[in-house]
Every structure is written in C-alpha cells, then in structure tokens.
Design a protein around this motif. Sequence first.
Motif, PDB file in Angstrom:
ATOM      1  N   ARG A  87      -8.292   9.710  -3.697  1.00  0.00           N
ATOM      2  CA  ARG A  87      -8.608   8.289  -3.913  1.00  0.00           C
ATOM      3  C   ARG A  87      -7.374   7.389  -3.914  1.00  0.00           C
ATOM      4  O   ARG A  87      -7.478   6.205  -4.200  1.00  0.00           O
ATOM      5  N   HIS A  88      -6.241   7.976  -3.684  1.00  0.00           N
ATOM      6  CA  HIS A  88      -5.023   7.163  -3.756  1.00  0.00           C
ATOM      7  C   HIS A  88      -5.007   6.063  -2.699  1.00  0.00           C
ATOM      8  O   HIS A  88      -5.561   6.218  -1.616  1.00  0.00           O
ATOM      9  N   GLY A  89      -4.301   4.980  -3.023  1.00  0.00           N
ATOM     10  CA  GLY A  89      -4.228   3.844  -2.103  1.00  0.00           C
ATOM     11  C   GLY A  89      -3.026   3.940  -1.172  1.00  0.00           C
ATOM     12  O   GLY A  89      -2.270   4.922  -1.192  1.00  0.00           O
ATOM     13  N   VAL A  90      -2.850   2.880  -0.392  1.00  0.00           N
ATOM     14  CA  VAL A  90      -1.798   2.843   0.629  1.00  0.00           C
ATOM     15  C   VAL A  90      -0.405   3.105   0.034  1.00  0.00           C
ATOM     16  O   VAL A  90       0.404   3.836   0.608  1.00  0.00           O
ATOM     17  N   GLU A  91      -0.168   2.512  -1.141  1.00  0.00           N
ATOM     18  CA  GLU A  91       1.159   2.678  -1.748  1.00  0.00           C
ATOM     19  C   GLU A  91       1.520   4.130  -1.998  1.00  0.00           C
ATOM     20  O   GLU A  91       2.655   4.570  -1.790  1.00  0.00           O
ATOM     21  N   THR A  92       0.520   4.886  -2.454  1.00  0.00           N
ATOM     22  CA  THR A  92       0.781   6.302  -2.726  1.00  0.00           C
ATOM     23  C   THR A  92       1.084   7.053  -1.434  1.00  0.00           C
ATOM     24  O   THR A  92       1.942   7.929  -1.403  1.00  0.00           O
ATOM     25  N   TYR A  93       0.382   6.688  -0.360  1.00  0.00           N
ATOM     26  CA  TYR A  93       0.640   7.365   0.923  1.00  0.00           C
ATOM     27  C   TYR A  93       2.086   7.134   1.381  1.00  0.00           C
ATOM     28  O   TYR A  93       2.725   8.041   1.908  1.00  0.00           O
ATOM     29  N   ASN A 129      -6.852   4.708   4.537  1.00  0.00           N
ATOM     30  CA  ASN A 129      -5.645   4.375   3.765  1.00  0.00           C
ATOM     31  C   ASN A 129      -4.409   4.971   4.416  1.00  0.00           C
ATOM     32  O   ASN A 129      -3.375   4.319   4.517  1.00  0.00           O
ATOM     33  N   SER A 133      -1.175   3.027   6.227  1.00  0.00           N
ATOM     34  CA  SER A 133       0.204   3.199   5.737  1.00  0.00           C
ATOM     35  C   SER A 133       1.173   3.687   6.812  1.00  0.00           C
ATOM     36  O   SER A 133       2.387   3.684   6.599  1.00  0.00           O
TER      37      SER A 133
END
Lengths: 452, 89
Positions: A87-93, A129, A133
């Motif tokens: 479920r992580h968002g773009v920032e985590t990628y 996502n 990224s």
Amino acid sequence: MLNTNDILETIKMIREDAFDIRTITMGISLLDCVSDDADRLCANIYEKITTKAKDLVSTGLAIEKKYGIPIINKRVSVTPISLIGGRHGVETYIKIAKTLDEAAKTLGINFIGGFSALVHKHFTIADRNLIESIPEALSVTERVCSSVNLATTKAGINMDAVKLMGEVVKKTAQLTADRNSIGCAKFVVFANAPEDNPFMAGAFHGVGEGESVINVGVSGPGVVRHAIERAGDLDMTGIAEVIKRTAFKITRVGQLVAREASERLGVPFGIVDLSLAPTPEVGDSVAHILEAIGLEKCGAHGTTAALAMLNDAVKKGGVMASSHVGGLSGSFIPVSEDQGMIDAVNAGALTLEKLEAMTCVCSVGLDMIVIPGDTSSAIISAIIADEAAIGMVNNKTTAVRIIPAVGKKVGDFVEFGGLLGYAPVMAVNSFSPEKMINRGGRLPSPIHSLRN
Amino acid sequence: MKAVITVTGKDNVGIIAKVSNECFKFGANILDITQSVLQEYFAMIMIVDIKEIEVDFGHFVDSMSELGKQNNLSIQTMHEDIFNSMHRI
C-alpha cells in the motif's frame, strides 16, 4: 591431452576477438521483505541484497582469474518492486529505489534491475504508484534499472500502459536532461518479458523463481565475426554451421562459469543466456557480423534475412552446450552500444523503420535508440505499441529502450559513456498517432494464443 | 587438475628455465611442453599438474603473470577446464 590448436583458439578468442562473459547476475527474491513500515521495508531490502550477494563480486573475480576469461559485469536482479510495495505511496517507491542504489554501491556492482511492474493485462494500485515514481527514481539513482512488461501473447497489449509509458519516457528524459537524458537508458518497456534475463536494463527476478539464482549472460560478437571471415566463401548453410559451432563453444564457457559461480556461492544455477551482446569497443559488434556475411552496411536490404539466420544459428549452437538456456538468448541489436550500428546510422544505411523490421527476428527489440528530444509522448507510445504487437503476435520478447534526448535533434550525437556508448540522434516519422494512443483499453491477444 | 601456461614474447636465453623454476617453486609438476621460435618470437604452451601446488591457484596465476612482466613476456595461466569445456563434448 589438450590439443595445442584448441588451446590457441581459445586464447585467440579471448585476447583478439573480445570474447568475454558479459554478466553474472544473481536473482534475489524480495518477497519476504514486505512491511507496512517504509523504513523497515527498505532496511529489509538492503539487508537481504547485501547479505545474499556479498560474495558476488569477489567470486566473479576469482572465476575470472581461474579461467583467464574476463567477466565484465556482476549484477543483481530483484523481484519486481511493485509486488512488494503493497500500500505504500510514490514517496516510498523512490525511497526503495535509493535503497537499491545504496545496496548496489555497497556490493560494488554497476547495475541492479527489478524496479519493475508487470501490467500486461491491468494495473494494480501498487503498479500505478511504482510507474508514477519511475522518472524521479531513475533521476535520483545511478545504478537502478527499471522495466515494465505491458504485453504478452496470452494477455494482449495493455494500451493504457502503452500511453502511460510514452509519458514516463518523456518525463524521465526531462528529469535527466542535464546528463543527456541518461535515465531513459536505464528503462525498458517489454512485451513477453522473460523472468530470468540476466541482461540490463530489463533484468528482474520473476515470480516463478526461487529465493536466489545465478544466471549468466555470455557474449562474443567478435568471435562470430572472425569465424565467418576465416570461413571464406561458404553458402548460407555453411555460414549458419560456422555460427552454430562458434555459439556452442562460447556457451560451453558460459555454462562452466555459471556452474562454478553457482557452486561457490551456494546458489542454484538458473540459466545461461546465449546472447550476442555488442559493446562500443572495436571488434565487438553485431552489425559487423551482418556485414561479414555479405552486406555493404548493416541496414541494407537483406539485413533482416541475415539477422534471422544469425539469431537462429546462435540458439541452435548454444542450446546443446548448456543444461538450461533461457533469458533473451539470441542477438541484440542496440544502436549506441554497437560501433557498426552507429556507423550504419551515420552512413544513412540504417533507419528506425529498418530496425523495427529487424526486431521481428532478433532476440529483443528497439534498443538504445536516441530520437529527437521534441518527439511527442504519443509517438513514443506508438513506437512501443508497434514493438509490443510484433512481440505479441510472434510469441517472442520485444522491448523498447528509447531516449528522446532533450535539446537534441537529428544529426546530433549523444554520449552516455561506458557500456552504454554513444549514439547519433535518429529521425522519427512525425505523423501523429495520438488519436489511437488516446483510445487506451486492451488490444486483444491473437487467436494463436489459445493453444490449450 | 591441470593448468595451461602460455608464454609469448621476444626470444631470450633462459625463458624455459625461469618458467620451470617458478613452477618448481610452487610445486606444479610439468607434464608437457610445446615450444617454438618463429623469427625472434617465442611461444610456449606448458601443461602443468596443479594438484599439489602449495598456494591458492589465483596466487599462482598472479606469480606467473608477474614473472612475465619482469622478463618482458606475456605469461597467462588458465585452468584446463575452460579448454575441456569448449573443445570436448
């Protein structure tokens, strides 16, 4: 006892014909790194890669010394990151991409592959996502390679992904404009992507693979060319036989290295990829093989036929030399990484359309092609769609690694350095495919995909 | 376990002696030597048994290569398996 001529032949291949093992690539599964905490996820990834592959480079060097054969690259491929991003968002990628980059630096490897998504039918939220990224991930990292598989013979072509990829390529080019849009050289769009390919930028550790695996990519365009030149006036059957014999010898060394690396590292042996992979070095060119067969310049009429024979003979010769052959196996035709291709483009013999025809019979697709920076994303998408269609219908892998170099126009040169080489900017058909690309949806799979 | 040592360079007095001596130093037993001199160019292929060598094979490879550098020769040492793989089914 060993035969003197055999010894001299092997030594000549290595010293004079630029024969080498192109890559030992360790595939590593990251499925057990999943975490809902971004820091924890990245820490898990870093730890797993740097633990599993800690001896990869030293082992490669030891084997290189033992057999006296250069092993050019030691690399790592990982599970497609969209599968572990949850479920992580773009920032985590982007954070994950940086983690992969760090791990690659720690290990001393030049590329790490697998910042990837498999979207040949549809996207998951994680796929979306990850794809969003990609441009930033490729601009803030140095060694991370990314790929997206958007078509298979079974599923058809995800035309929404095709549209999106044109935009991703454009944005990546813009974000790395200060470095000749090099980000795009680390990003490849696939149809029918193999899960065990050891070559970059398209390597990833497929979902059907185990914890870790050793895949080896051989090379040797120079060896094949010299064998053809020495063979003299044979007919095409004779030339095919010469190529088969040479491919057999090359692949046997690949198998030897793969087996030894697998034993030393305690990691199962996966496949040998018997690809003819050129480099910008003199004498290491696939175009020159085609010219040795009897074409004035690569790209002349007859090139597709010669390449079809070459690609097939490489496989036939190699397949008996290894217990498991896989990956892309065949002949690559990148432009910037092949001096003969570069010369052919400069001479006006090789065009984008001819390269597209050649991709119907080579092992991959449009590779390392630089186009004008003002090419629209719709045109890039359409180039991708054409390649994907060739792959889908012909049951083969095709790929597009294309660089719309910001600020460059036809006739300019773009320098990437190292194995990525340099390339002239090629002309693109500028009539608009925009309406078709904007339709999106799925391009249905061909009737012959129904083989059950 | 065998290794193939190839020595090439300008002909000189004592090449075989120097290479043989290095082999002796590490306990590599010489099994076969093929040698020829073409004009001033020396070429030798030596097959040695490395089963009993007293150092790591990588170290042996480096020492031979270093000996070559000192004497203006190119000395390359390779494990026999690469030749067996390539030329025998």
